[in-house]
Design a protein around this motif. Structure first.
Motif, PDB file in Angstrom:
ATOM      1  N   PHE A 105      81.306 -61.796 -36.619  1.00 34.17           N
ATOM      2  CA  PHE A 105      80.278 -62.567 -35.920  1.00 34.17           C
ATOM      3  C   PHE A 105      78.889 -62.083 -36.306  1.00 34.17           C
ATOM      4  O   PHE A 105      77.999 -62.890 -36.584  1.00 34.17           O
ATOM      5  CB  PHE A 105      80.459 -62.473 -34.401  1.00 34.17           C
ATOM      6  N   ALA A 156      78.059 -63.298 -39.775  1.00 38.53           N
ATOM      7  CA  ALA A 156      77.797 -64.744 -39.779  1.00 38.53           C
ATOM      8  C   ALA A 156      76.422 -65.053 -39.196  1.00 38.53           C
ATOM      9  O   ALA A 156      75.685 -65.885 -39.727  1.00 38.53           O
ATOM     10  CB  ALA A 156      78.887 -65.477 -38.998  1.00 38.53           C
ATOM     11  N   LEU A 184      77.882 -71.683 -36.113  1.00 37.38           N
ATOM     12  CA  LEU A 184      79.135 -71.426 -35.426  1.00 37.38           C
ATOM     13  C   LEU A 184      79.318 -72.463 -34.327  1.00 37.38           C
ATOM     14  O   LEU A 184      78.395 -72.728 -33.559  1.00 37.38           O
ATOM     15  CB  LEU A 184      79.145 -70.018 -34.843  1.00 37.38           C
ATOM     16  N   TYR A 185      80.513 -73.042 -34.255  1.00 35.03           N
ATOM     17  CA  TYR A 185      80.826 -74.092 -33.292  1.00 35.03           C
ATOM     18  C   TYR A 185      81.976 -73.632 -32.409  1.00 35.03           C
ATOM     19  O   TYR A 185      82.939 -73.029 -32.885  1.00 35.03           O
ATOM     20  CB  TYR A 185      81.208 -75.390 -34.007  1.00 35.03           C
ATOM     21  N   TRP A 186      81.876 -73.926 -31.115  1.00 38.02           N
ATOM     22  CA  TRP A 186      82.895 -73.529 -30.151  1.00 38.02           C
ATOM     23  C   TRP A 186      83.314 -74.775 -29.367  1.00 38.02           C
ATOM     24  O   TRP A 186      82.578 -75.261 -28.520  1.00 38.02           O
ATOM     25  CB  TRP A 186      82.311 -72.477 -29.219  1.00 38.02           C
ATOM     26  N   TRP A 207      72.587 -69.399 -32.422  1.00 37.26           N
ATOM     27  CA  TRP A 207      73.548 -69.279 -33.513  1.00 37.26           C
ATOM     28  C   TRP A 207      74.850 -69.998 -33.179  1.00 37.26           C
ATOM     29  O   TRP A 207      75.742 -70.104 -33.996  1.00 37.26           O
ATOM     30  CB  TRP A 207      73.837 -67.801 -33.805  1.00 37.26           C
ATOM     31  N   LEU A 208      74.965 -70.529 -31.962  1.00 38.91           N
ATOM     32  CA  LEU A 208      76.211 -71.122 -31.481  1.00 38.91           C
ATOM     33  C   LEU A 208      75.965 -72.517 -30.938  1.00 38.91           C
ATOM     34  O   LEU A 208      75.010 -72.754 -30.212  1.00 38.91           O
ATOM     35  CB  LEU A 208      76.791 -70.242 -30.365  1.00 38.91           C
ATOM     36  N   TRP A 224      88.165 -69.363 -36.462  1.00 40.09           N
ATOM     37  CA  TRP A 224      88.302 -67.931 -36.184  1.00 40.09           C
ATOM     38  C   TRP A 224      89.217 -67.765 -34.978  1.00 40.09           C
ATOM     39  O   TRP A 224      88.851 -68.107 -33.852  1.00 40.09           O
ATOM     40  CB  TRP A 224      86.948 -67.306 -35.936  1.00 40.09           C
TER      41      TRP A 224
END
Length: 136
Positions: free
Chosen positions: A5, A8, A15-17, A58-59, A112
Motif C-alpha cells: 500500500f 502504491a 486504489l479502488y475499494w 489515494w483511495l 489485492w
C-alpha cells in the motif's frame, strides 16, 4: 501488505475499494473480541472512508455515486449466470466485476486479497502476489 500500500501510494497509483468489501470489512471488525480494539478499528474504517471523499485521496470507494439501475441489473445477471454457479459470493463477484470495469488499455488492475481463488480473477496478473491463505 502495508508495504504494498505504501509503495502504491508513493507511486500515485489509483486504489479502488468496492463498497460491498467495505461492508465485509465492517463485519470482520464487529467480530473482534476486544472492545477497545474493535472501537479503534471501526474509527479507523470511518476515517479511511471519510478521507476517501477528499479530492487528493489515494483511495476511491466504488461505486462512488448512487447505483444505476441498469448497471445493478447487469451485475446481478452476471452474478446469477457466472458467479453463483461457481460458488462465488456477492462481495467477491463485486470485486471481480469492478476490476474488469476499471480495466482499460492504459492501466493495470490487480485485486489485492489473501484469497487465492479470488486473486485468480484479477485482470492483470501480479508478479509476486501476496496471498496468505486459500478460500475454497
Amino acid at each position: 501488505m502495508k508495504a504494498r500500500f505504501s509503495k502504491a501510494i508513493d507511486e500515485k497509483a489509483s486504489l479502488y475499494w468496492p463498497l460491498p468489501s467495505v461492508y465485509e470489512t465492517a463485519n470482520m471488525i464487529a467480530h473482534v473480541n476486544d472492545g477497545n480494539q474493535r472501537k479503534a478499528l471501526a474509527d479507523r474504517l470511518e476515517k479511511t472512508i471519510k478521507d476517501s471523499f477528499e479530492a487528493t485521496s489515494w483511495l476511491t470507494v466504488t461505486p462512488s455515486c448512487e447505483y444505476e439501475q441498469e448497471r445493478l441489473l447487469k451485475f446481478l445477471q452476471e452474478f446469477s449466470n457466472t458467479y453463483a454457479p461457481q460458488k462465488i459470493g456477492l462481495v467477491d463477484a463485486t470485486m471481480i466485476f469492478e476490476a474488469n470495469r476499471l480495466k482499460n488499455k492504459n492501466n493495470q488492475v490487480h485485486i489485492w486479497t489473501v484469497d487465492k481463488a479470488l486473486k485468480n480473477y484479477e485482470p492483470d496478473k501480479e508478479k509476486n502476489p501476496f496471498c496468505g491463505w486459500q478460500n475454497n
